[in-house]
Design a protein around this motif. Structure first.
Motif, PDB file in Angstrom:
ATOM      1  N   GLY A  26      -3.911   2.788   1.535  1.00 15.64           N
ATOM      2  CA  GLY A  26      -2.549   2.563   1.070  1.00 15.64           C
ATOM      3  C   GLY A  26      -1.923   3.817   0.487  1.00 15.64           C
ATOM      4  O   GLY A  26      -0.740   4.106   0.716  1.00 15.64           O
TER       5      GLY A  26
ATOM      6  N   SER B 271       1.715  -0.429   3.120  1.00 13.94           N
ATOM      7  CA  SER B 271       1.133   0.083   1.868  1.00 13.94           C
ATOM      8  C   SER B 271       1.033  -1.023   0.810  1.00 13.94           C
ATOM      9  O   SER B 271       0.047  -1.096   0.068  1.00 13.94           O
ATOM     10  CB  SER B 271       1.956   1.263   1.339  1.00 13.94           C
ATOM     11  OG  SER B 271       3.290   0.880   1.092  1.00 13.94           O
TER      12      SER B 271
ATOM     13  N   LEU C 211      -1.887  -3.336   1.708  1.00  7.27           N
ATOM     14  CA  LEU C 211      -3.173  -2.700   1.429  1.00  7.27           C
ATOM     15  C   LEU C 211      -3.498  -2.726  -0.063  1.00  7.27           C
ATOM     16  O   LEU C 211      -4.650  -2.925  -0.460  1.00  7.27           O
ATOM     17  CB  LEU C 211      -3.182  -1.267   1.949  1.00  7.27           C
ATOM     18  CG  LEU C 211      -3.345  -1.128   3.466  1.00  7.27           C
ATOM     19  CD1 LEU C 211      -3.047   0.298   3.899  1.00  7.27           C
ATOM     20  CD2 LEU C 211      -4.747  -1.536   3.908  1.00  7.27           C
TER      21      LEU C 211
ATOM     22  N   CYS D 204      -5.523   2.869   8.068  1.00  6.49           N
ATOM     23  CA  CYS D 204      -5.102   1.551   7.570  1.00  6.49           C
ATOM     24  C   CYS D 204      -5.795   0.440   8.358  1.00  6.49           C
ATOM     25  O   CYS D 204      -6.268  -0.550   7.779  1.00  6.49           O
ATOM     26  CB  CYS D 204      -3.593   1.401   7.679  1.00  6.49           C
ATOM     27  SG  CYS D 204      -2.657   2.596   6.704  1.00  6.49           S
TER      28      CYS D 204
END
Length: 406
Positions: free
Chosen positions: A189, A90, A93, A29
């Protein structure tokens, strides 16, 4: 999700394997976020020619991205504490992927600037929240080491963003750079969604404005907070004032293109990888109080060398590798301190830390632009070299750093 309990816990240590998986996924990430963050720097001359703008105007896009990153932090920190750190990462992203595609198809300079600015907000919900998630699970004695390993993967993204964007822009076109960035963000993600699981003992208060204020009150109840955040603003302005101008400086000196400039900017990431690999040794041998001092000296030396116009352009790769190693000696220490400012509101504390850093990040290119106008290229770089060296000497005196050599 990796969330902070309502009261100071006596955490049970997660299995080492699960912590390793956490570091790997959150590192991916961080890779996606920093890939997006630094990819514009080698493209400044290219975009200036594309849209008929000055170097300073295109460099200002970096300021817009950083300012938006900073402004979003006071909101994203409480959201992560209340709704869940993994869910926040998430979601951000996914938004970052969409905004990267919007930048790829921007038909005007104004649309590109807007897409990058909003992307700054989305990027702000990745790395600071990931750091807070690691802080939830890793004990303070090991935290700087765990964060160092996370940084290795994050910094590879910084290197790839800088190096790949120049190469792709020269051979395929600058719009393809943003398409690639969007794909990487989307993939990271999905990793969070399908690989990481919430902590079973995590407890979260419902999100509310009053709760957010209470979290920030808890952060500032620690007198160290104001000192640390002030140091980080200065650090960010001195370090991140340079990158948007590197490509233009190298082009003026040696006529190099975006690909070579990208390699130079990626040198900072290479220095960060060296730091990440050696973090345990550095923490044990030097300790937090010496690391910012040595980091400031190394960064000042690197900037002073870059001020010499007669050095060949490729020497700047080694110079910025030294600069990157010095930066992470200083910043990695500050970062570990931020995770311990308010254990009951760690997401908010780290979000404010990121806000401070990116306020400096946004201010830096403006200050560098003014210094270039007043002192010329060499003089401006030497002013920043002196500033970062002084910061290295001042930091341990302004803020005695918690922790010691083991």
């Amino acid at each position: 999700m990796s969330d902070q309990p309502a009261a100071p816990p006596s955490p049970s240590q997660p299995p080492q394997g699960s912590l390793s998986v956490l570091i790997l996924v959150l590192g991916a990430c961080g890779f996606a976020s920093t890939f997006t963050m630094r990819l514009l720097d080698p493209l400044v001359p290219t975009l200036a020619a594309e849209f008929g703008r000055s170097i300073a105007q295109v460099a200002a896009i970096a300021t817009a991205f950083s300012f938006a990153y900073a402004v979003g932090q006071p909101f994203l920190g409480p959201v992560a504490d209340s709704l869940g750190k993994l869910r926040t990462i998430s979601t951000c992203l996914g938004l970052l992927a969409l905004l990267s595609l919007a930048a790829a198809f921007a038909g005007s300079f104004e649309l590109l600037t807007a897409a990058r600015m909003i992307a700054g907000v989305a990027a702000g919900g990745v790395i600071p929240v990931a750091m807070a998630a690691i802080g939830d699970r890793a004990p303070m004695a090991e935290r700087q080491i765990m964060l160092g390993r996370f940084l290795v993967l994050m910094i590879v993204g910084q290197m790839a963003g800088a190096a790949c964007s120049g190469l792709i822009a020269e051979h395929v076109g600058w719009r393809s750079v943003f398409v690639m960035a969007g794909g990487i963000a989307a993939g990271a993600g999905l990793l969070v969604v399908f690989v990481l699981k919430p902590r079973p003992d995590a407890r979260r208060a419902p999100f509310s404005f009053a709760g957010a204020l209470a979290n920030y009150a808890a952060v500032f109840a620690n007198p160290r907070s104001k000192l640390l955040y002030g140091l980080v603003i200065v650090e960010g302005s001195l370090i991140f004032g340079m990158p948007p101008y590197i490509a233009a400086i190298l082009h003026e000196r040696a006529g190099v293109g975006p690909s070579q400039a990208g390699l130079v900017i990626a040198g900072t990431g290479l220095g960060g990888i060296v730091y990440g690999v050696l973090t345990r040794v550095l923490v044990e041998r030097l300790g937090p109080s010496r690391m910012p001092l040595i980091g400031g000296i190394l960064m000042g030396l690197a900037f002073a060398l870059f001020a010499l116009p007669f050095l060949p352009w490729w020497s700047a790769v080694a110079i910025f590798t030294l600069n990157g190693f010095g930066f992470f000696l200083m910043h990695g220490t500050f970062q570990a301190q931020a995770t311990e400012l308010a254990p009951t509101a760690r997401g908010s504390a780290v979000a404010l830390f990121a806000c401070a850093l990116f306020c400096g990040h946004a201010l830096g290119p403006v200050l560098m632009g003014a210094a270039l106008h007043l002192f010329g290229t060499g003089g401006a770089i030497l002013v920043f070299a002196a500033g970062i060296t002084l910061l290295g000497f001042a930091a341990p005196r302004i803020l005695p750093l918690a922790g010691s050599r083991t």
